[in-house]
Design a protein around this motif. Structure first.
Motif, mmCIF file in Angstrom:
data_model
loop_
_atom_site.group_PDB
_atom_site.id
_atom_site.type_symbol
_atom_site.label_atom_id
_atom_site.label_comp_id
_atom_site.label_asym_id
_atom_site.label_seq_id
_atom_site.Cartn_x
_atom_site.Cartn_y
_atom_site.Cartn_z
ATOM 1 N N ALA A 216 36.757 28.712 59.133
ATOM 2 C CA ALA A 216 37.183 28.971 57.763
ATOM 3 C C ALA A 216 37.844 27.731 57.187
ATOM 4 C CB ALA A 216 38.159 30.144 57.705
ATOM 5 N N PRO A 217 37.729 27.535 55.885
ATOM 6 C CA PRO A 217 38.445 26.441 55.233
ATOM 7 C C PRO A 217 39.902 26.811 55.011
ATOM 8 C CG PRO A 217 37.300 27.713 53.586
ATOM 9 C CD PRO A 217 36.958 28.339 54.922
ATOM 10 N N PRO A 218 40.721 25.878 54.572
ATOM 11 C CA PRO A 218 42.087 26.240 54.167
ATOM 12 C C PRO A 218 42.053 27.237 53.007
ATOM 13 C CG PRO A 218 41.826 23.847 54.311
ATOM 14 C CD PRO A 218 40.456 24.436 54.408
ATOM 15 N N ASP A 219 43.028 28.118 52.964
ATOM 16 C CA ASP A 219 43.130 29.047 51.835
ATOM 17 C C ASP A 219 43.153 28.248 50.528
ATOM 18 O OD1 ASP A 219 43.268 31.023 53.695
ATOM 19 O OD2 ASP A 219 45.319 31.652 53.236
ATOM 20 N N GLY A 220 42.402 28.738 49.564
ATOM 21 C CA GLY A 220 42.386 28.102 48.251
ATOM 22 C C GLY A 220 41.193 27.205 47.997
ATOM 23 N N LEU A 221 40.403 26.903 49.033
ATOM 24 C CA LEU A 221 39.262 26.002 48.808
ATOM 25 C C LEU A 221 38.299 26.572 47.777
ATOM 26 C CD1 LEU A 221 37.548 23.461 49.651
ATOM 27 C CD2 LEU A 221 36.298 25.042 51.124
ATOM 28 N N TYR A 222 37.921 27.838 47.927
ATOM 29 C CA TYR A 222 36.922 28.395 47.007
ATOM 30 C C TYR A 222 37.499 28.629 45.612
ATOM 31 C CZ TYR A 222 34.087 28.717 51.169
ATOM 32 O OH TYR A 222 33.385 28.402 52.308
ATOM 33 N N ARG A 226 35.815 27.081 42.478
ATOM 34 C CA ARG A 226 35.501 27.931 41.322
ATOM 35 C C ARG A 226 35.806 27.228 40.007
ATOM 36 N NH1 ARG A 226 35.266 33.525 40.343
ATOM 37 N NH2 ARG A 226 34.272 33.772 38.325
ATOM 38 N N GLU A 227 36.878 26.448 39.977
ATOM 39 C CA GLU A 227 37.196 25.715 38.751
ATOM 40 C C GLU A 227 36.068 24.758 38.384
ATOM 41 O OE1 GLU A 227 40.949 23.790 39.046
ATOM 42 O OE2 GLU A 227 42.042 25.607 39.602
ATOM 43 N N VAL A 228 35.481 24.119 39.389
ATOM 44 C CA VAL A 228 34.350 23.218 39.148
ATOM 45 C C VAL A 228 33.115 24.010 38.745
ATOM 46 C CG1 VAL A 228 32.834 21.490 40.186
ATOM 47 C CG2 VAL A 228 35.267 21.549 40.797
ATOM 48 N N LEU A 229 32.844 25.084 39.466
ATOM 49 C CA LEU A 229 31.665 25.904 39.184
ATOM 50 C C LEU A 229 31.702 26.446 37.758
ATOM 51 C CD1 LEU A 229 31.457 27.963 42.518
ATOM 52 C CD2 LEU A 229 30.192 25.880 41.932
ATOM 53 N N TRP A 255 37.515 36.827 50.056
ATOM 54 C CA TRP A 255 37.680 35.980 48.862
ATOM 55 C C TRP A 255 39.124 35.975 48.370
ATOM 56 C CZ3 TRP A 255 39.705 37.685 44.332
ATOM 57 C CH2 TRP A 255 39.594 39.036 44.004
ATOM 58 N N GLN A 256 39.896 36.997 48.751
ATOM 59 C CA GLN A 256 41.262 37.089 48.242
ATOM 60 C C GLN A 256 42.182 36.004 48.804
ATOM 61 O OE1 GLN A 256 41.636 41.249 49.255
ATOM 62 N NE2 GLN A 256 41.484 41.869 47.105
ATOM 63 N N ALA A 257 41.750 35.293 49.838
ATOM 64 C CA ALA A 257 42.491 34.112 50.289
ATOM 65 C C ALA A 257 42.238 32.923 49.365
ATOM 66 C CB ALA A 257 42.076 33.744 51.722
ATOM 67 N N HIS A 258 41.362 33.110 48.396
ATOM 68 C CA HIS A 258 40.975 32.052 47.452
ATOM 69 C C HIS A 258 40.984 32.620 46.031
ATOM 70 C CE1 HIS A 258 39.419 29.915 51.042
ATOM 71 N NE2 HIS A 258 39.053 31.121 51.412
ATOM 72 N N ALA A 259 41.981 33.406 45.727
ATOM 73 C CA ALA A 259 41.953 34.236 44.527
ATOM 74 C C ALA A 259 42.549 33.584 43.288
ATOM 75 C CB ALA A 259 42.679 35.553 44.793
ATOM 76 N N ALA A 260 43.058 32.364 43.392
ATOM 77 C CA ALA A 260 43.770 31.766 42.268
ATOM 78 C C ALA A 260 42.907 31.650 41.019
ATOM 79 C CB ALA A 260 44.309 30.385 42.659
#
Length: 427
Positions: A216-222, A226-229, A255-260
């Motif tokens: 897994a990546p660090p929390d927040g990667l996705y 998402r900001e780029v996407l 996905w909730q580990a990357h929910a920002a």
């Protein structure tokens, strides 16, 4: 058993893999245990590849299946289906996706295939971003976006796939960076990749890579992705086939580990929701789900029997706080396994969240994968009365541990002890 194995070989494809030198026939199960045809009992730490999510022979699920089968087994989506609608309502509400629509399939592969169809139709593009080391199923389209060489059976593809860094934290060109710098480097890689193409339909990603060895990546990667996407209008598909329903303990969905940056545009699920019954599905915003301009149905997706199982299983999971149990008992198990790993030169890393744990094995004194050791530990664990899985990607060899979410503390301790003995025996 030899006779059954010979019959298997006579009628099955050569590529249909079996575990163990002497393959195992499982005949029945109860709770966190299964029995083989010779009467041996095993503590199950793999749950039918993360599919028996709550418990074997869970009375609430078997009762729901039996009662529904006694009324009506099949109808198809051409008719109103009360259990399907009830489960869809619950999944939509739990998904976190606004104005969600749900489509049921029979597997995770089919769910991801459907998600790719929706994304490419919505964006009028066949370009897909996928993660290195990923696995998304065995259909023609799913294989074509799989970033794990061991499971990518053909280079032919209906899609143009571009692979992104980030799914593997402790190997690769960014492994030595801090989490913050790792995320920045992966975002820069994504930005650079998008500078060389246009019109990408979607990024598909497992929050925790399953077949790839529970990386897994660090929390927040996705969230950063998402900001780029979003700037490019690219959809985010979260493949929750293995991470969904609270298995990671900290979150109900991976996905909730990357929910920002909010929920994904499309979420796929399968495996655990059916507790062994064949259920998969897709959740998407209404504008994405409704973008298809031709007829479509599902003959077996949303079957009344499987939907009854899913409803009963989901109710049991929520009422008994199995997500919380995964967090508590999984945390204990990770501690025990980390202590074992610290004492074994063959263990490179113990990683995971909740009851989704990987033990990466290497040849002692090196950083080189040791698949022979993984196979030996698998055999030794079986001999000790424990079933586990294995996986990994490029130059990795990983033991995969994913018990039913109702695992008790005593069972976690027992499994850790057997694993410790297996690691020692295989050394």
């Amino acid at each position: 058993m030899t006779g059954l194995y010979e019959r298997h070989l006579a009628v099955s494809p050569e590529w249909l893999a079996l575990y163990y030198r002497h393959p195992l026939e499982l005949t029945h199960g109860e709770g966190r245990h299964v029995w083989d045809a010779d009467g041996n009992r095993y503590l199950d730490f793999f749950g039918g590849i993360l599919t028996t999510m709550t418990a074997h022979a869970l009375p609430e699920v078997t009762k729901a299946v039996s009662e529904q089968a006694g009324r009506l087994i099949h109808s198809s989506t051409l008719y109103l289906n009360r259990p399907m609608i009830e489960l869809a309502e619950r999944v939509a509400a739990l998904s976190g996706i606004p104005d969600a629509r749900v489509f049921f399939t029979t597997s995770g592969t089919e769910a991801n295939d459907t998600a790719l169809l929706l994304a490419t139709a919505h964006r009028a593009s066949n370009q897909i971003l996928a993660m290195r080391n990923s696995y998304h199923g065995r259909s023609f389209s799913a294989v074509s976006i799989t970033g794990n060489r061991s499971w990518s059976t053909t280079s032919l593809s209906p899609l143009q796939t571009l692979y992104v860094h980030g799914g593997v934290r402790t190997r690769g060109p960014y492994a030595e960076l801090s989490d913050e710098r790792f995320i920045r480097a992966c975002v820069a890689d994504l930005e650079d990749l998008l500078g060389h193409t246009s019109g990408v339909a979607a990024l598909i990603a497992e929050p925790v890579q399953g077949v790839g060895g529970f990386t897994a990546p660090p929390d927040g990667l996705y969230a950063a992705f998402r900001e780029v996407l979003d700037r490019h209008g690219i959809l985010w598909i979260s493949d929750e086939v293995q991470t969904g329903w609270g298995r990671t303990g900290d979150h109900f969905w991976g996905w909730q580990a990357h929910a920002a940056s909010g929920p994904p545009d499309i979420l796929t699920f399968a495996k655990g929701i059916g507790n062994g019954m064949s259920i998969g599905g897709v959740v998407a915003r209404a504008d994405v789900m409704n973008c298809l301009d031709a007829n479509s149905i599902s003959t077996f997706g949303g079957s009344p029997v499987t939907m009854a199982a899913g409803l009963a299983n989901l109710s049991y999971l929520l009422e008994h706080d199995l997500q919380g149990n995964a967090r508590r008992v999984g945390g204990l198990l990770i501690e025990r396994l980390s202590a074992l790993g610290a004492g074994s030169p063959a263990v490179r890393e113990v990683r995971g969240r909740g009851l989704m744990i990987g033990i990466e094995l290497v040849k002692p004194g090196t950083d080189e994968a040791d698949p022979e050791a993984a196979a030996a530990v698998l055999e030794a664990a079986r001999a000790g009365g424990l079933l586990i899985g294995k996986g990994g990607g490029h130059n990795t060899s990983v033991l995969r541990i994913a018990p039913p979410l109702s695992l008790t503390v005593a069972e976690a301790e027992e499994g850790a002890e057997i694993l410790g003995e297996a690691l020692h025996a295989a050394a």
